[in-house]
Scaffold this motif. Sequence first.
Motif, PDB file in Angstrom:
ATOM      1  N   ASP A  34       0.806  -1.215   0.000  1.00 20.92           N
ATOM      2  CA  ASP A  34       0.000   0.000   0.000  1.00 20.92           C
ATOM      3  C   ASP A  34       0.841   1.269   0.000  1.00 20.92           C
ATOM      4  OD1 ASP A  34      -2.519  -1.488   0.358  1.00 20.92           O
ATOM      5  OD2 ASP A  34      -1.687  -1.959   2.327  1.00 20.92           O
ATOM      6  N   GLN A  35       2.078   1.149   0.474  1.00 19.97           N
ATOM      7  CA  GLN A  35       2.896   2.343   0.638  1.00 19.97           C
ATOM      8  C   GLN A  35       4.370   1.979   0.505  1.00 19.97           C
ATOM      9  OE1 GLN A  35       2.264   4.211   4.440  1.00 19.97           O
ATOM     10  NE2 GLN A  35       3.840   5.771   4.129  1.00 19.97           N
ATOM     11  N   ILE A  36       5.125   2.845  -0.157  1.00 17.07           N
ATOM     12  CA  ILE A  36       6.570   2.686  -0.260  1.00 17.07           C
ATOM     13  C   ILE A  36       7.228   3.500   0.851  1.00 17.07           C
ATOM     14  CG2 ILE A  36       8.609   3.049  -1.701  1.00 17.07           C
ATOM     15  CD1 ILE A  36       6.763   2.769  -4.145  1.00 17.07           C
ATOM     16  N   CYS A  37       8.094   2.854   1.619  1.00 15.29           N
ATOM     17  CA  CYS A  37       8.740   3.504   2.761  1.00 15.29           C
ATOM     18  C   CYS A  37      10.247   3.288   2.713  1.00 15.29           C
ATOM     19  CB  CYS A  37       8.202   2.939   4.079  1.00 15.29           C
ATOM     20  SG  CYS A  37       6.466   3.259   4.378  1.00 15.29           S
ATOM     21  N   SER A  38      10.960   4.078   3.489  1.00 15.09           N
ATOM     22  CA  SER A  38      12.391   3.844   3.657  1.00 15.09           C
ATOM     23  C   SER A  38      12.594   2.705   4.651  1.00 15.09           C
ATOM     24  CB  SER A  38      13.080   5.111   4.175  1.00 15.09           C
ATOM     25  OG  SER A  38      12.672   5.374   5.512  1.00 15.09           O
ATOM     26  N   ILE A  39      13.797   2.191   4.722  1.00 14.45           N
ATOM     27  CA  ILE A  39      14.087   1.117   5.664  1.00 14.45           C
ATOM     28  C   ILE A  39      13.900   1.592   7.101  1.00 14.45           C
ATOM     29  CG2 ILE A  39      15.905  -0.388   6.564  1.00 14.45           C
ATOM     30  CD1 ILE A  39      16.959  -0.646   3.723  1.00 14.45           C
ATOM     31  N   ASN A  40      14.348   2.797   7.403  1.00 18.47           N
ATOM     32  CA  ASN A  40      14.176   3.333   8.761  1.00 18.47           C
ATOM     33  C   ASN A  40      12.704   3.483   9.114  1.00 18.47           C
ATOM     34  OD1 ASN A  40      16.867   3.438   9.483  1.00 18.47           O
ATOM     35  ND2 ASN A  40      17.151   5.533   8.756  1.00 18.47           N
ATOM     36  N   GLU A  41      11.890   3.906   8.149  1.00 20.58           N
ATOM     37  CA  GLU A  41      10.447   4.025   8.395  1.00 20.58           C
ATOM     38  C   GLU A  41       9.829   2.656   8.653  1.00 20.58           C
ATOM     39  OE1 GLU A  41       9.273   8.007   5.800  1.00 20.58           O
ATOM     40  OE2 GLU A  41       9.419   6.055   4.785  1.00 20.58           O
ATOM     41  N   ILE A  42      10.301   1.668   7.930  1.00 20.96           N
ATOM     42  CA  ILE A  42       9.797   0.308   8.127  1.00 20.96           C
ATOM     43  C   ILE A  42      10.084  -0.177   9.539  1.00 20.96           C
ATOM     44  CG2 ILE A  42      10.301  -2.104   7.526  1.00 20.96           C
ATOM     45  CD1 ILE A  42      10.260  -1.231   4.590  1.00 20.96           C
ATOM     46  N   PHE A  43      11.317   0.011   9.999  1.00 19.61           N
ATOM     47  CA  PHE A  43      11.675  -0.467  11.332  1.00 19.61           C
ATOM     48  C   PHE A  43      10.994   0.333  12.445  1.00 19.61           C
ATOM     49  CE2 PHE A  43      14.814  -2.996   9.223  1.00 19.61           C
ATOM     50  CZ  PHE A  43      15.083  -4.031  10.097  1.00 19.61           C
ATOM     51  N   SER A  44      10.490   1.510  12.134  1.00 16.34           N
ATOM     52  CA  SER A  44       9.783   2.297  13.149  1.00 16.34           C
ATOM     53  C   SER A  44       8.279   2.075  13.117  1.00 16.34           C
ATOM     54  CB  SER A  44      10.081   3.788  12.963  1.00 16.34           C
ATOM     55  OG  SER A  44       9.537   4.270  11.745  1.00 16.34           O
TER      56      SER A  44
END
Length: 293
Positions: free
Chosen positions: A53-63
């Motif tokens: 549904d959404q493309i995120c950065s790796i840091n955003e994923i881990f948060s």
Amino acid sequence: MNSPQTLAIIGTGMIACSLALALRKNTPKQFPHIIGYSAGDSCHQAKELGYIDQICSINEIFSQADIIILAAPLLINEQIISTSPAPQPHQLVIDVGSVKSSIMKVAKKYWQEHACHFVPCHPIAGLEKTGPKHANAELYTNKRIILTPDKHTCQAKIQQATKLWQTCQAEVHYMDAQQHDKILSKSSHLPHLLAFTIVAGQYQRDGKSCFEWSAGGLRDFTRIAGSDPKMWTDICLSNPTALKQTLSEFMQDLQHLQTLIEKQDGKNIQKIFQISKTARDNFYQEKDPKHSP
């Protein structure tokens, strides 16, 4: 795993997107929001296809994510672990790579005590095709998934990972990481290396004639040479000890066969071929009597 959770995919290829599809199909309310990241354009393809549904950065994923799937090539996964925040107690991190010992060492080195939230996984399923367009919600149905936790892995996370795969109708097994790497070097890694080597060697020596004058044998045997070169390069580099032994054993077998051919020893050549045929026929007859060779 009853309350809604955010699922994250790092490496939006066929393997991870198939997992996302299966989870959404079988538990549509469990994962209402799936986020993803990929260094290439597969992430945009996965979003266009509705797998994330959404493309995120790796840091955003881990948060943000509750469950994180590491599905990039092996060495990239290890690099991600080395540069990412350690998983929090509410998070589960799994990978889907074909080598387990190396990534477990990296997780322990960089995540230290938080590595207990990481459950190494290897789905014994897949195709030689790559990319999200080949994703299939049924890919893991009745397929084996190997989990290789150790004594430091959180039991609750092992149970959570087990349920995750069982939701995809998969059959979950547990194995020591080193044993896994040794077995897979023979059952999976060696066949791929042979397919790559046969195609590359014959093509470089003989050009297209090796394909033009082949029947189904070359095509069928080398189907897996169509697999992702980057992924298989990483597998070779991540499992050197087991592969060295496996390749050595195979070369001994091949040298023995060459010697028999030079000696025109038809009796023992046929004996090897008969052992092979009988073993293969019996295995697939036991596994699936309706579709045995």
